[in-house]
Design a protein around this motif. Structure first.
Motif, PDB file in Angstrom:
ATOM      1  N   PHE A 150       6.223   4.853  14.675  1.00 22.21           N
ATOM      2  CA  PHE A 150       6.033   6.255  15.070  1.00 22.21           C
ATOM      3  C   PHE A 150       4.942   6.891  14.216  1.00 22.21           C
ATOM      4  CE2 PHE A 150       9.284   6.341  11.756  1.00 22.21           C
ATOM      5  CZ  PHE A 150       8.889   7.398  10.946  1.00 22.21           C
ATOM      6  N   ASP A 151       4.456   8.026  14.715  1.00 23.29           N
ATOM      7  CA  ASP A 151       3.426   8.819  14.042  1.00 23.29           C
ATOM      8  C   ASP A 151       2.159   8.007  13.789  1.00 23.29           C
ATOM      9  OD1 ASP A 151       5.111  10.935  14.104  1.00 23.29           O
ATOM     10  OD2 ASP A 151       5.388  11.121  11.949  1.00 23.29           O
ATOM     11  N   THR A 152       1.685   7.307  14.826  1.00 24.08           N
ATOM     12  CA  THR A 152       0.407   6.617  14.705  1.00 24.08           C
ATOM     13  C   THR A 152      -0.766   7.581  14.905  1.00 24.08           C
ATOM     14  OG1 THR A 152       0.601   5.992  17.042  1.00 24.08           O
ATOM     15  CG2 THR A 152       1.316   4.379  15.402  1.00 24.08           C
ATOM     16  N   SER A 153      -0.447   8.833  15.170  1.00 24.93           N
ATOM     17  CA  SER A 153      -1.439   9.912  15.179  1.00 24.93           C
ATOM     18  C   SER A 153      -0.725  11.185  14.734  1.00 24.93           C
ATOM     19  CB  SER A 153      -2.056  10.102  16.576  1.00 24.93           C
ATOM     20  OG  SER A 153      -1.056  10.478  17.505  1.00 24.93           O
ATOM     21  N   GLY A 154      -1.473  12.161  14.233  1.00 26.49           N
ATOM     22  CA  GLY A 154      -0.853  13.397  13.772  1.00 26.49           C
ATOM     23  C   GLY A 154       0.086  13.184  12.607  1.00 26.49           C
ATOM     24  N   MET A 155      -0.340  12.353  11.638  1.00 28.55           N
ATOM     25  CA  MET A 155       0.533  11.993  10.532  1.00 28.55           C
ATOM     26  C   MET A 155       0.825  13.183   9.623  1.00 28.55           C
ATOM     27  SD  MET A 155      -1.894   9.708  11.375  1.00 28.55           S
ATOM     28  CE  MET A 155      -2.103   8.011  11.886  1.00 28.55           C
ATOM     29  N   ALA A 156       1.974  13.110   8.940  1.00 28.97           N
ATOM     30  CA  ALA A 156       2.367  14.118   7.965  1.00 28.97           C
ATOM     31  C   ALA A 156       2.997  13.411   6.780  1.00 28.97           C
ATOM     32  CB  ALA A 156       3.345  15.113   8.588  1.00 28.97           C
ATOM     33  N   ALA A 157       3.248  14.158   5.705  1.00 22.90           N
ATOM     34  CA  ALA A 157       3.897  13.584   4.525  1.00 22.90           C
ATOM     35  C   ALA A 157       5.325  13.168   4.876  1.00 22.90           C
ATOM     36  CB  ALA A 157       3.899  14.597   3.388  1.00 22.90           C
ATOM     37  N   LEU A 158       5.815  12.154   4.184  1.00 28.56           N
ATOM     38  CA  LEU A 158       7.173  11.667   4.416  1.00 28.56           C
ATOM     39  C   LEU A 158       8.183  12.757   4.089  1.00 28.56           C
ATOM     40  CD1 LEU A 158       9.099   9.352   5.085  1.00 28.56           C
ATOM     41  CD2 LEU A 158       8.939   8.629   2.687  1.00 28.56           C
ATOM     42  N   GLY A 159       9.109  12.996   5.009  1.00 29.12           N
ATOM     43  CA  GLY A 159      10.136  14.008   4.827  1.00 29.12           C
ATOM     44  C   GLY A 159      11.318  13.722   5.729  1.00 29.12           C
ATOM     45  N   PRO A 160      12.304  14.616   5.750  1.00 24.87           N
ATOM     46  CA  PRO A 160      13.490  14.397   6.584  1.00 24.87           C
ATOM     47  C   PRO A 160      13.171  14.199   8.055  1.00 24.87           C
ATOM     48  CG  PRO A 160      13.891  16.147   4.996  1.00 24.87           C
ATOM     49  CD  PRO A 160      12.440  15.809   4.887  1.00 24.87           C
ATOM     50  N   ARG A 161      12.119  14.847   8.562  1.00 23.58           N
ATOM     51  CA  ARG A 161      11.771  14.692   9.965  1.00 23.58           C
ATOM     52  C   ARG A 161      11.378  13.249  10.278  1.00 23.58           C
ATOM     53  NH1 ARG A 161      10.401  17.497  14.437  1.00 23.58           N
ATOM     54  NH2 ARG A 161       8.757  16.667  15.779  1.00 23.58           N
ATOM     55  N   GLN A 162      10.616  12.642   9.368  1.00 19.57           N
ATOM     56  CA  GLN A 162      10.195  11.251   9.591  1.00 19.57           C
ATOM     57  C   GLN A 162      11.392  10.298   9.513  1.00 19.57           C
ATOM     58  OE1 GLN A 162       8.343  13.479   7.755  1.00 19.57           O
ATOM     59  NE2 GLN A 162       6.881  13.597   9.453  1.00 19.57           N
ATOM     60  N   VAL A 163      12.325  10.575   8.614  1.00 19.31           N
ATOM     61  CA  VAL A 163      13.529   9.744   8.523  1.00 19.31           C
ATOM     62  C   VAL A 163      14.343   9.861   9.809  1.00 19.31           C
ATOM     63  CG1 VAL A 163      15.709   9.381   7.295  1.00 19.31           C
ATOM     64  CG2 VAL A 163      13.609   9.863   6.013  1.00 19.31           C
ATOM     65  N   ALA A 164      14.448  11.086  10.340  1.00 14.06           N
ATOM     66  CA  ALA A 164      15.176  11.283  11.601  1.00 14.06           C
ATOM     67  C   ALA A 164      14.502  10.525  12.742  1.00 14.06           C
ATOM     68  CB  ALA A 164      15.267  12.770  11.924  1.00 14.06           C
ATOM     69  N   LYS A 165      13.167  10.521  12.759  1.00 13.74           N
ATOM     70  CA  LYS A 165      12.447   9.770  13.787  1.00 13.74           C
ATOM     71  C   LYS A 165      12.750   8.275  13.674  1.00 13.74           C
ATOM     72  CE  LYS A 165       8.397  12.793  14.425  1.00 13.74           C
ATOM     73  NZ  LYS A 165       6.922  12.860  14.312  1.00 13.74           N
ATOM     74  N   ALA A 166      12.764   7.767  12.448  1.00 15.48           N
ATOM     75  CA  ALA A 166      13.040   6.347  12.257  1.00 15.48           C
ATOM     76  C   ALA A 166      14.442   5.999  12.740  1.00 15.48           C
ATOM     77  CB  ALA A 166      12.892   5.991  10.773  1.00 15.48           C
ATOM     78  N   ARG A 167      15.409   6.816  12.392  1.00 14.48           N
ATOM     79  CA  ARG A 167      16.784   6.556  12.823  1.00 14.48           C
ATOM     80  C   ARG A 167      16.897   6.666  14.345  1.00 14.48           C
ATOM     81  NH1 ARG A 167      19.955   6.143   8.382  1.00 14.48           N
ATOM     82  NH2 ARG A 167      19.390   7.314   6.497  1.00 14.48           N
ATOM     83  N   ALA A 168      16.193   7.634  14.920  1.00 15.22           N
ATOM     84  CA  ALA A 168      16.287   7.853  16.365  1.00 15.22           C
ATOM     85  C   ALA A 168      15.763   6.657  17.157  1.00 15.22           C
ATOM     86  CB  ALA A 168      15.532   9.118  16.755  1.00 15.22           C
ATOM     87  N   LEU A 169      14.769   5.962  16.621  1.00 16.16           N
ATOM     88  CA  LEU A 169      14.228   4.805  17.333  1.00 16.16           C
ATOM     89  C   LEU A 169      15.248   3.680  17.458  1.00 16.16           C
ATOM     90  CD1 LEU A 169      10.559   4.554  15.993  1.00 16.16           C
ATOM     91  CD2 LEU A 169      11.307   5.198  18.285  1.00 16.16           C
ATOM     92  N   LEU A 170      16.227   3.661  16.554  1.00 12.50           N
ATOM     93  CA  LEU A 170      17.291   2.664  16.641  1.00 12.50           C
ATOM     94  C   LEU A 170      18.531   3.197  17.347  1.00 12.50           C
ATOM     95  CD1 LEU A 170      17.134   0.922  13.129  1.00 12.50           C
ATOM     96  CD2 LEU A 170      16.051   0.243  15.275  1.00 12.50           C
ATOM     97  N   GLY A 171      18.478   4.448  17.809  1.00 12.27           N
ATOM     98  CA  GLY A 171      19.594   5.015  18.559  1.00 12.27           C
ATOM     99  C   GLY A 171      20.866   5.045  17.743  1.00 12.27           C
TER     100      GLY A 171
END
Length: 340
Positions: A150-171
């Motif tokens: 995820f976030d192969t464009s529009g990158m941001a610093a690592l934070g809770p939102r990125q962790v939520a995205k990672a978890r969401a990809l695994l459902g």
């Protein structure tokens, strides 16, 4: 008579020592990300290891039972993972060994250096496997695990939102993420924001409170190491942190890998071997090591006929394919930035 390196390094003693020290220094192994898989040991030889499996999920809904029709049998399909064996080695000569052996315990001095070297080199092979299955940081390709980045464009610093995205990809498997690997620039960005928790080394290894304590003792980043050296294992949002500058950035974009326990499988075709040699004419000592092992992202398949691949070949996306269903793979990669 002077002590020779060949006297100090007795392979039967030295090799187990280095193996033990390498295990302790391997952050991916210590965190539980890498776990041995017996099927990958390949003790019988060969360049590849096949690991057959049954497809995880059965398809189709319940059928309505009737006294006039029969059930329709469904198929249980099989597939296989394929791992590739890596043959690696290195040798050092007398002047190198003499420099390493400075100190009261020359075997321990050399062993510690060799263990650090081996752990780092194996880690580089592991990371190249990850690059091969995940591809470019900017998403300009179609690697095996493209659905898990995820976030192969529009990158941001690592934070809770990125962790939520990672978890969401695994459902519904997202809560199983147990470790996160990042570059030091990303790690110190989190340290500056006091986002890192520290758990005692003892508790991190055992997963239970220390003796005499009722709960696991986590301390915030602002007071890290204030109470002694045992406060040294970093965690971020409940995940153990692995810091490695081998997770190379592209410009200002950094990879961050999230793992479930055992997401990388390991095997050994032959345990590490140590040999020494003395050239009496040159008055020179030499030592060599060789390793024969396999690192394998669980759910992937080595698809080409290349044997004993280089790191560049491990990192080539066309050499890998996905054989597990996406949510049954325990690795997710995000692309982030850092203020450092």
């Amino acid at each position: 008579m002077a002590t020779l390196r060949s006297d100090v390094i007795v392979p039967e003693v030295f090799t187990p020592y280095v193996i033990e020290q390498t295990t302790q220094r391997d952050a991916f192994l210590a965190s539980g990300v890498v776990q041995p898989m017996a099927e990958l040991n390949a003790a019988e030889g060969g360049d590849y290891v096949n690991v057959p499996f049954w497809k995880a999920n059965l398809s189709g809904d319940f059928e309505v039972l009737s006294d006039s029709t029969s059930l329709t049998p469904g198929k249980i399909t099989a597939d296989k993972q394929v791992g590739v064996i890596l043959h690696r080695g290195r040798a050092w000569e007398a002047r190198d060994l003499a420099a390493l052996a400075a100190g009261a315990d020359p075997m321990a001095a050399i062993g510690a250096k060799v263990a650090d070297y081996v752990a780092n080199q194996r880690q580089k092979d592991l990371i190249k496997c990850l690059e091969g299955v995940f591809g470019s940081l900017t998403g300009a390709d179609s690697p095996a695990f493209s659905a898990l980045r995820f976030d192969t464009s529009g990158m941001a610093a690592l934070g809770p939102r990125q962790v939520a995205k990672a978890r969401a990809l695994l459902g519904d498997q997202g809560d199983k993420l147990a470790a996160v690997a990042m570059h030091s620039a990303v790690y110190y960005d989190l340290v500056e924001r006091k986002a890192i928790d520290y758990v005692t080394n003892t508790e991190a290894r055992l997963g239970t409170p220390a003796t005499g304590a009722s709960t696991i003792n986590a301390v915030g980043g602002s007071i890290a190491a204030a109470y002694g050296t045992d406060y040294q294992v970093p965690f971020y949002l409940g995940m153990r942190v692995i810091v490695s500058d081998d997770l190379a950035p592209t410009s200002t974009n950094y990879p961050v890998y999230f793992f479930t326990a055992g997401a990388i499988a390991s095997g050994e075709q032959l345990a590490m071997q140590t040999e020494t040699d003395r050239d009496i004419l040159a008055k020179s000592d030499a030592m060599s090591i060789d390793l024969h092992y396999c690192y394998h992202p669980v759910g992937a398949k080595w698809t080409v006929g290349t044997v004993n691949p280089t790191q560049a070949q491990l990192a080539t996306i066309g050499n890998w394919s996905k054989v597990y269903e996406t949510k049954n793979i325990g690795i997710v990669r995000g692309t982030v930035t850092s203020n450092y």
